[in-house]
Enzyme design. Structure first.
Site, PDB file in Angstrom:
ATOM      1  N   HIS A   1       0.842  -1.195   0.000  1.00 19.53           N
ATOM      2  CA  HIS A   1       0.000   0.000   0.000  1.00 19.53           C
ATOM      3  C   HIS A   1       0.879   1.248   0.000  1.00 19.53           C
ATOM      4  CE1 HIS A   1      -4.266  -1.345   1.370  1.00 19.53           C
ATOM      5  NE2 HIS A   1      -3.734  -2.230   0.530  1.00 19.53           N
TER       6      HIS A   1
ATOM      7  N   LYS B   1       0.937  -0.369  14.968  1.00 24.71           N
ATOM      8  CA  LYS B   1       2.325  -0.464  15.443  1.00 24.71           C
ATOM      9  C   LYS B   1       2.618  -1.712  16.269  1.00 24.71           C
ATOM     10  CE  LYS B   1       3.493   2.900  13.292  1.00 24.71           C
ATOM     11  NZ  LYS B   1       3.924   2.270  12.055  1.00 24.71           N
TER      12      LYS B   1
ATOM     13  N   PRO C   1      -4.345  -0.014  18.568  1.00 26.26           N
ATOM     14  CA  PRO C   1      -4.049  -0.449  17.194  1.00 26.26           C
ATOM     15  C   PRO C   1      -4.241   0.640  16.130  1.00 26.26           C
ATOM     16  CG  PRO C   1      -6.010  -1.539  18.042  1.00 26.26           C
ATOM     17  CD  PRO C   1      -5.417  -0.780  19.172  1.00 26.26           C
TER      18      PRO C   1
ATOM     19  N   TYR D   1      -9.309   5.419   7.823  1.00 28.43           N
ATOM     20  CA  TYR D   1      -9.540   5.672   9.254  1.00 28.43           C
ATOM     21  C   TYR D   1     -10.555   6.806   9.323  1.00 28.43           C
ATOM     22  CZ  TYR D   1      -5.163   3.128  10.234  1.00 28.43           C
ATOM     23  OH  TYR D   1      -4.174   2.170  10.342  1.00 28.43           O
TER      24      TYR D   1
ATOM     25  N   TYR E   1       3.754   6.184  10.093  1.00 26.95           N
ATOM     26  CA  TYR E   1       2.922   5.039   9.694  1.00 26.95           C
ATOM     27  C   TYR E   1       3.767   3.971   8.981  1.00 26.95           C
ATOM     28  CZ  TYR E   1      -1.413   2.679   8.346  1.00 26.95           C
ATOM     29  OH  TYR E   1      -2.443   1.755   8.228  1.00 26.95           O
TER      30      TYR E   1
HETATM   31  P1  FAS Z   1       1.445 -12.174  21.326  1.00 29.05           P
HETATM   32  O1  FAS Z   1       0.474 -11.834  22.405  1.00 29.05           O
HETATM   33  O2  FAS Z   1       1.000 -12.189  19.903  1.00 29.05           O
HETATM   34  O3  FAS Z   1       2.092 -13.609  21.602  1.00 29.05           O
HETATM   35  C1  FAS Z   1       2.406 -14.003  22.906  1.00 29.05           C
HETATM   36  C2  FAS Z   1       2.420 -15.525  22.918  1.00 29.05           C
HETATM   37  O4  FAS Z   1       2.850 -15.953  24.216  1.00 29.05           O
HETATM   38  C3  FAS Z   1       1.032 -16.124  22.692  1.00 29.05           C
HETATM   39  O5  FAS Z   1       1.094 -17.147  21.732  1.00 29.05           O
HETATM   40  C4  FAS Z   1       0.644 -16.656  24.065  1.00 29.05           C
HETATM   41  O6  FAS Z   1      -0.168 -17.806  23.990  1.00 29.05           O
HETATM   42  C5  FAS Z   1       1.992 -16.986  24.667  1.00 29.05           C
HETATM   43  N1  FAS Z   1       1.995 -16.991  26.129  1.00 29.05           N
HETATM   44  C6  FAS Z   1       1.382 -16.133  26.964  1.00 29.05           C
HETATM   45  N2  FAS Z   1       1.627 -16.465  28.246  1.00 29.05           N
HETATM   46  C7  FAS Z   1       2.435 -17.575  28.205  1.00 29.05           C
HETATM   47  C8  FAS Z   1       3.024 -18.395  29.197  1.00 29.05           C
HETATM   48  N3  FAS Z   1       2.845 -18.152  30.477  1.00 29.05           N
HETATM   49  N4  FAS Z   1       3.785 -19.440  28.790  1.00 29.05           N
HETATM   50  C9  FAS Z   1       3.988 -19.691  27.469  1.00 29.05           C
HETATM   51  N5  FAS Z   1       3.435 -18.950  26.478  1.00 29.05           N
HETATM   52  C10 FAS Z   1       2.673 -17.908  26.859  1.00 29.05           C
HETATM   53  N6  FAS Z   1      -1.417  -4.931  16.381  1.00 29.05           N
HETATM   54  C11 FAS Z   1      -1.468  -4.256  15.209  1.00 29.05           C
HETATM   55  O7  FAS Z   1      -0.421  -3.784  14.743  1.00 29.05           O
HETATM   56  N7  FAS Z   1      -2.658  -4.089  14.549  1.00 29.05           N
HETATM   57  C12 FAS Z   1      -3.832  -4.631  15.040  1.00 29.05           C
HETATM   58  O8  FAS Z   1      -4.881  -4.488  14.435  1.00 29.05           O
HETATM   59  C13 FAS Z   1      -3.829  -5.345  16.244  1.00 29.05           C
HETATM   60  N8  FAS Z   1      -4.977  -5.920  16.736  1.00 29.05           N
HETATM   61  C14 FAS Z   1      -4.923  -6.599  17.926  1.00 29.05           C
HETATM   62  C15 FAS Z   1      -6.079  -7.199  18.483  1.00 29.05           C
HETATM   63  C16 FAS Z   1      -6.023  -7.889  19.703  1.00 29.05           C
HETATM   64  C17 FAS Z   1      -7.273  -8.511  20.289  1.00 29.05           C
HETATM   65  C18 FAS Z   1      -4.799  -7.985  20.394  1.00 29.05           C
HETATM   66  C19 FAS Z   1      -4.723  -8.696  21.728  1.00 29.05           C
HETATM   67  C20 FAS Z   1      -3.651  -7.403  19.853  1.00 29.05           C
HETATM   68  C21 FAS Z   1      -3.705  -6.720  18.608  1.00 29.05           C
HETATM   69  N9  FAS Z   1      -2.567  -6.145  18.034  1.00 29.05           N
HETATM   70  C22 FAS Z   1      -2.579  -5.465  16.878  1.00 29.05           C
HETATM   71  C23 FAS Z   1      -1.325  -6.252  18.663  1.00 29.05           C
HETATM   72  C24 FAS Z   1      -0.753  -7.603  18.316  1.00 29.05           C
HETATM   73  O9  FAS Z   1      -0.711  -7.784  16.921  1.00 29.05           O
HETATM   74  C25 FAS Z   1       0.570  -7.688  19.000  1.00 29.05           C
HETATM   75  O10 FAS Z   1       1.318  -6.486  18.864  1.00 29.05           O
HETATM   76  C26 FAS Z   1       1.399  -8.834  18.516  1.00 29.05           C
HETATM   77  O11 FAS Z   1       0.620 -10.003  18.615  1.00 29.05           O
HETATM   78  C27 FAS Z   1       2.639  -8.862  19.403  1.00 29.05           C
HETATM   79  O12 FAS Z   1       3.218 -10.096  19.266  1.00 29.05           O
HETATM   80  P2  FAS Z   1       3.895 -10.822  20.534  1.00 29.05           P
HETATM   81  O13 FAS Z   1       4.696  -9.827  21.267  1.00 29.05           O
HETATM   82  O14 FAS Z   1       4.492 -12.041  19.984  1.00 29.05           O
HETATM   83  O15 FAS Z   1       2.675 -11.155  21.528  1.00 29.05           O
HETATM   84  C1  PHB Z   2      -5.994  -4.581  10.591  1.00 29.21           C
HETATM   85  O1  PHB Z   2      -6.071  -4.781   9.375  1.00 29.21           O
HETATM   86  O2  PHB Z   2      -6.287  -5.449  11.438  1.00 29.21           O
HETATM   87  C2  PHB Z   2      -5.531  -3.225  11.084  1.00 29.21           C
HETATM   88  C3  PHB Z   2      -4.963  -2.344  10.181  1.00 29.21           C
HETATM   89  C4  PHB Z   2      -4.525  -1.103  10.626  1.00 29.21           C
HETATM   90  C5  PHB Z   2      -4.690  -0.763  11.953  1.00 29.21           C
HETATM   91  C6  PHB Z   2      -5.270  -1.653  12.854  1.00 29.21           C
HETATM   92  C7  PHB Z   2      -5.700  -2.892  12.416  1.00 29.21           C
HETATM   93  O3  PHB Z   2      -4.279   0.462  12.391  1.00 29.21           O
END
Ligand code: FAS
Ligand code: PHB
Length: 392
Positions: free
Chosen positions: A75, A299, A295, A203, A387
């Site tokens: 994009h 980032k 989100p 957005y 961004y």
């Molecule tokens: P993660 O949380 O992805 O991974 C952590 C891992 O550790 C998981 O697999 C978990 O099961 C494991 N774990 C936890 N406790 C443990 C334990 N005690 N023992 C062993 N394993 C354990 N970011 C964006 O940029 N855009 C978005 O739109 C966006 N939407 C999101 C929506 C939701 C609902 C959430 C919760 C996050 C969102 N995020 C978004 C942020 C997300 O993408 C995170 O930044 C990304 O998953 C970060 O990756 P990790 O640091 O690996 O953490």
């Molecule tokens: C998504 O596609 O999940 C998404 C994209 C941009 C954002 C947040 C979520 O800022």
């Protein structure tokens, strides 16, 4: 008791743990990932959608970018809407770079599928995971697997276990400093196999609240609306959700919006959170274990990638050249980039959402900032360079 040793024990098989594990194994460093969920659960989570070059660069470095280039969508711009207008930020024209729209689920799948072929062991469904002796040079991770008590001894532990993991709490309160802001609303996200309403992300700041039109492919869309924290998914049947998205995203998006059954719906709370330091003794915090962003700025996943870039280089220098300098500066370097991304995500959240306690002056400030962005290349550059991702 099952016992083994490695050089780096990684807790968590999310993007942070998987990217770090692969980079360490690629450099010939022993690493094992301990994950509490099963593989299906990890792959079922629908999260990020926009990748910065720091993230795509890691997939390239690992030679795991083939599927991303086949299925991902580069994009070159992003749009801000506020009911009356659509302001396009020409990311590529302003920065010379693009972002990649490729779901976190797909990135995670690429990294998991490659693990067995890269001698990266992932221990799934580990229970009662706990870290020990992190202030020594011989820390260990204890857990139960299939009813058997297990112990992995390592030189370092990388806490990649997300916001609710066990790593961050292992750092003594006398050492750790949390910084937090909780927002008075959440995002209701929906995934549907319908073509996107625009070729770029939109957005929107509408009187009813924020909305985001994102995508996963030319046939799969991801949308979000701001909802009160008290909202329940059952309050949002598909038709009501599509009507509200059409209203908030504006007439042009509505005219091009294709409706369809929700494949997935979820509500996520929004917070800004940073924990300092990201390194204590032999324990490092990586990704969501150390920081959370709303989100709005896309980032979260990309900050996990920049932490991994810093830490993998530091660990490779330590094990390959006996050089501890980068280890010693990991937290400071990672936090410098984290705080800039926190600011950007916070500022875009403040600009694009309606806050329950906002008065008419707060609204006028949002309108004035959108007017400024619409009329100033400098203001658009600020958004574009954040961004697309600030340099490492
Ligand atoms: P993660 O949380 O992805 O991974 C952590 C891992 O550790 C998981 O697999 C978990 O099961 C494991 N774990 C936890 N406790 C443990 C334990 N005690 N023992 C062993 N394993 C354990 N970011 C964006 O940029 N855009 C978005 O739109 C966006 N939407 C999101 C929506 C939701 C609902 C959430 C919760 C996050 C969102 N995020 C978004 C942020 C997300 O993408 C995170 O930044 C990304 O998953 C970060 O990756 P990790 O640091 O690996 O953490
Ligand atoms: C998504 O596609 O999940 C998404 C994209 C941009 C954002 C947040 C979520 O800022």
């Amino acid at each position: 008791m099952s016992k083994k040793s490695t050089q780096v024990a990684i807790i968590g098989a999310g993007p942070a743990g998987l990217m770090l594990g692969h980079l360490l194994r690629q450099a010939g460093i022993e690493a094992v990932i301990i994950e509490r969920q099963n593989q299906a659960h990890v792959l079922s989570r629908i999260r990020a959608g926009v990748l910065e070059t720091v993230t795509t660069g890691i997939l390239e470095q690992l030679d795991l970018a083939e599927r991303m280039h086949a299925k991902g969508l580069p994009h070159s711009g992003v749009k801000l809407a506020d009911g009356e207008r659509l302001i396009r930020i020409d990311i590529e024209g302003l920065t010379g770079r693009t972002v990649m729209v490729y779901g976190q689920t797909e990135l995670t799948r690429d990294l998991i599928d490659a693990a067995p072929y890269r001698d990266l062991e992932i221990i799934w469904e580990a229970e009662d995971v706990a870290v020990h002796d992190i202030e020594s040079d011989a820390p260990c991770v204890k857990f139960t697997k299939d009813g058997i008590e297990s112990r992995i001894e390592a030189r370092f532990i990388a806490g990649c276990d997300g916001f609710h993991g066990v790593s961050r709490p292992a750092i003594p309160d006398s050492v750790g400093r949390p910084y937090e802001k909780v927002y008075p609303f959440g995002w209701l996200g929906v995934l549907a196999d319908v073509p996107p309403c625009n070729h770029e992300l939109i957005y929107a700041n509408h009187a009813n609240g924020f909305a985001l039109a994102s995508q996963r492919s030319l046939t799969r869309s991801r949308y979000y609306i701001q909802v009160p924290l008290t909202e329940k998914l059952e309050d949002w049947p598909d038709d009501r959700l599509w009507d509200e998205l059409a209203l908030r995203l504006g007439p042009d998006a509505a005219a091009h919006m294709t409706r369809g059954p929700a494949l997935e719906k979820s509500i996520a709370p929004l917070r800004s959170f940073v924990f300092e330091p990201m390194h204590h003794g032999s324990l490092f915090l990586v990704g969501d274990a150390a920081h959370i962003v709303p989100p709005t700025g896309a980032k979260g996943l990309n900050l996990a990638a920049s932490d991994v870039a810093y830490l993998s280089a530091a660990l490779i220098a330590f094990f390959s050249e006996n050089d501890s300098d980068a280890i010693a500066t990991y937290s400071e370097k990672a936090l410098a980039r984290v705080w800039k991304a926190e600011r950007f995500s916070w500022s875009l959240t403040m600009l694009m959402h309606r806050f329950p306690d906002d008065g008419v002056f707060d609204r006028r400030m949002q309108v004035a900032q959108l007017d400024y962005i619409a009329s100033s290349e400098a203001a658009q550059m600020e958004i574009a360079e954040n961004y697309v991702g600030l340099p490492l």
